[in-house]
Design a protein around this motif. Sequence first.
Motif, PDB file in Angstrom:
ATOM      1  N   THR A  44       0.454  -1.421  -0.178  1.00 52.51           N
ATOM      2  CA  THR A  44      -0.049  -0.377  -0.216  1.00 52.51           C
ATOM      3  C   THR A  44       0.648   1.497  -0.025  1.00 52.51           C
ATOM      4  O   THR A  44       2.401   1.308   0.349  1.00 52.51           O
ATOM      5  N   ASP A  45       0.556   1.997  -0.612  1.00 61.17           N
ATOM      6  CA  ASP A  45       1.343   4.068   0.092  1.00 61.17           C
ATOM      7  C   ASP A  45       0.576   4.345   0.747  1.00 61.17           C
ATOM      8  O   ASP A  45       0.847   5.403   0.981  1.00 61.17           O
ATOM      9  N   SER A  46      -0.666   3.876   1.462  1.00 65.19           N
ATOM     10  CA  SER A  46      -1.138   4.780   2.527  1.00 65.19           C
ATOM     11  C   SER A  46      -0.282   4.445   3.853  1.00 65.19           C
ATOM     12  O   SER A  46      -0.358   3.180   3.980  1.00 65.19           O
ATOM     13  N   ASN A  47      -0.451   5.341   4.380  1.00 68.25           N
ATOM     14  CA  ASN A  47       0.029   5.450   5.959  1.00 68.25           C
ATOM     15  C   ASN A  47      -1.056   4.871   7.036  1.00 68.25           C
ATOM     16  O   ASN A  47      -0.385   4.799   8.458  1.00 68.25           O
ATOM     17  N   LYS A  48      -1.852   5.365   6.891  1.00 69.55           N
ATOM     18  CA  LYS A  48      -3.379   5.427   7.419  1.00 69.55           C
ATOM     19  C   LYS A  48      -3.423   3.431   7.953  1.00 69.55           C
ATOM     20  O   LYS A  48      -4.981   2.639   8.511  1.00 69.55           O
ATOM     21  N   ILE A  49      -3.267   2.349   7.198  1.00 67.23           N
ATOM     22  CA  ILE A  49      -3.329   1.239   7.262  1.00 67.23           C
ATOM     23  C   ILE A  49      -2.363   0.383   8.612  1.00 67.23           C
ATOM     24  O   ILE A  49      -1.062   0.312   7.935  1.00 67.23           O
ATOM     25  N   HIS A  50      -3.001  -0.483   9.346  1.00 64.68           N
ATOM     26  CA  HIS A  50      -2.625  -1.608  10.402  1.00 64.68           C
ATOM     27  C   HIS A  50      -3.278  -2.516  10.376  1.00 64.68           C
ATOM     28  O   HIS A  50      -4.554  -2.691  10.428  1.00 64.68           O
ATOM     29  N   SER A  51      -2.509  -3.659  11.007  1.00 65.53           N
ATOM     30  CA  SER A  51      -3.016  -4.591  10.857  1.00 65.53           C
ATOM     31  C   SER A  51      -2.226  -5.923  11.869  1.00 65.53           C
ATOM     32  O   SER A  51      -0.805  -5.519  11.938  1.00 65.53           O
ATOM     33  N   LYS A  52      -2.944  -6.873  12.482  1.00 69.39           N
ATOM     34  CA  LYS A  52      -2.225  -7.820  13.315  1.00 69.39           C
ATOM     35  C   LYS A  52      -1.774  -9.412  12.732  1.00 69.39           C
ATOM     36  O   LYS A  52      -1.443 -10.013  13.172  1.00 69.39           O
ATOM     37  N   VAL A  53      -2.895  -9.124  12.467  1.00 65.13           N
ATOM     38  CA  VAL A  53      -2.913 -10.205  10.274  1.00 65.13           C
ATOM     39  C   VAL A  53      -1.788 -10.214   9.295  1.00 65.13           C
ATOM     40  O   VAL A  53      -0.345 -10.808   9.480  1.00 65.13           O
ATOM     41  N   TRP A  54      -1.862  -8.853   9.034  1.00 62.38           N
ATOM     42  CA  TRP A  54      -1.395  -8.747   7.467  1.00 62.38           C
ATOM     43  C   TRP A  54       0.199  -8.029   7.693  1.00 62.38           C
ATOM     44  O   TRP A  54       0.270  -7.066   8.946  1.00 62.38           O
ATOM     45  N   LYS A  55       1.082  -8.150   6.855  1.00 63.94           N
ATOM     46  CA  LYS A  55       2.467  -7.576   7.216  1.00 63.94           C
ATOM     47  C   LYS A  55       2.342  -6.783   5.996  1.00 63.94           C
ATOM     48  O   LYS A  55       2.215  -6.533   4.965  1.00 63.94           O
ATOM     49  N   ILE A  56       2.555  -5.760   6.753  1.00 66.49           N
ATOM     50  CA  ILE A  56       1.636  -3.933   5.731  1.00 66.49           C
ATOM     51  C   ILE A  56       3.543  -3.147   5.379  1.00 66.49           C
ATOM     52  O   ILE A  56       4.264  -3.535   5.532  1.00 66.49           O
TER      53      ILE A  56
END
Length: 321
Positions: free
Chosen positions: A165-177
């Motif tokens: 992603t090019d977003s700084n707003k995405i966070h997840s405990k499952v996905w490696k961002i």
Amino acid sequence: MWSIRPRVSVNLYAPKTEEQVIGDQKIKMLVIDFEKSRMTLRVPLERAEISGLRPLSSAKKMDEAIAAAKGKAGAKRMIWARRAAQYEENINSGDPMKLAEVVRDLQRRSAADTMTFSARQLYLRALERMAQEFAVLHKMDLDAASDKIEDILGVPKEIDFVCYTDSNKIHSKVWKIVKVDTNGEPPSLKNRKIKLLYPYTELKDYDYSLYVDGSIMIKGDISVFLHKYISKDLVMMNFRHPRNNCIFVEIKRCLRRGNADPAQLKRQFEDYKKAGMPEHAGLSDNKIILRHHHSELGKKLMEDWFYHVVNYSGRDQTCLS
């Protein structure tokens, strides 16, 4: 706390008791509310065990079951159909030790191990039923309990979830961002590069990858899907377009909707006609793509596909038939 074992799933409940008068008799009843099914079950207390109810397993018994699941897999003397029937019976019993036998025999022992689709389903059902009691005993949710049991067993992880992603707003405990920069490229083109080329450049240490478009919601165990479709002969797999089977119809649709530069779409239409591309030759829906990373044919296909995306309309949907 009681466990009730129907054919469909194991459920854990803290039932209430009440007295009911039936005829001239007072009967003490267990009253169990199934919140998800919006159903209430009443069972005479004296018939609880014969109806498939039992007290919740103790922590000690659950630890013994997990220890049994860590043991050496049983001998595979029977044909699969008979073994599968035995595993089915063990799962339906709801007994932690019998569930442990299924988990023990069907779990992956190394990252290279593979399972058939049917074996994977039996394994997941047995694991889930063990995890349900484990979750209640240790006051955790079901997914966390399943992960904890597999960690104790040392089952190797099959899947890494990676989100580009090019977003700084995405966070997840499952996905490696993974944050990506466009480096001056149009975002749509960068998206196609990630979609088509990254499996062979950024993810080359993996054997397979499944591209899932952001418009798709994963609602179940993705490993079941992978075990169903992965094979040694796999190059690439995607699904048919649900409404269209012709690349020329797709180009016309993009022209009507203004999805890309009209001049580029028209040039693409004419070039494909001149090259002898047949009409109604099939069209794929490219929101889900499964690929084998070590296939040279697959890599060449993706490079050619991306070449057409870059040199024509920028849309992958109009470049593969």
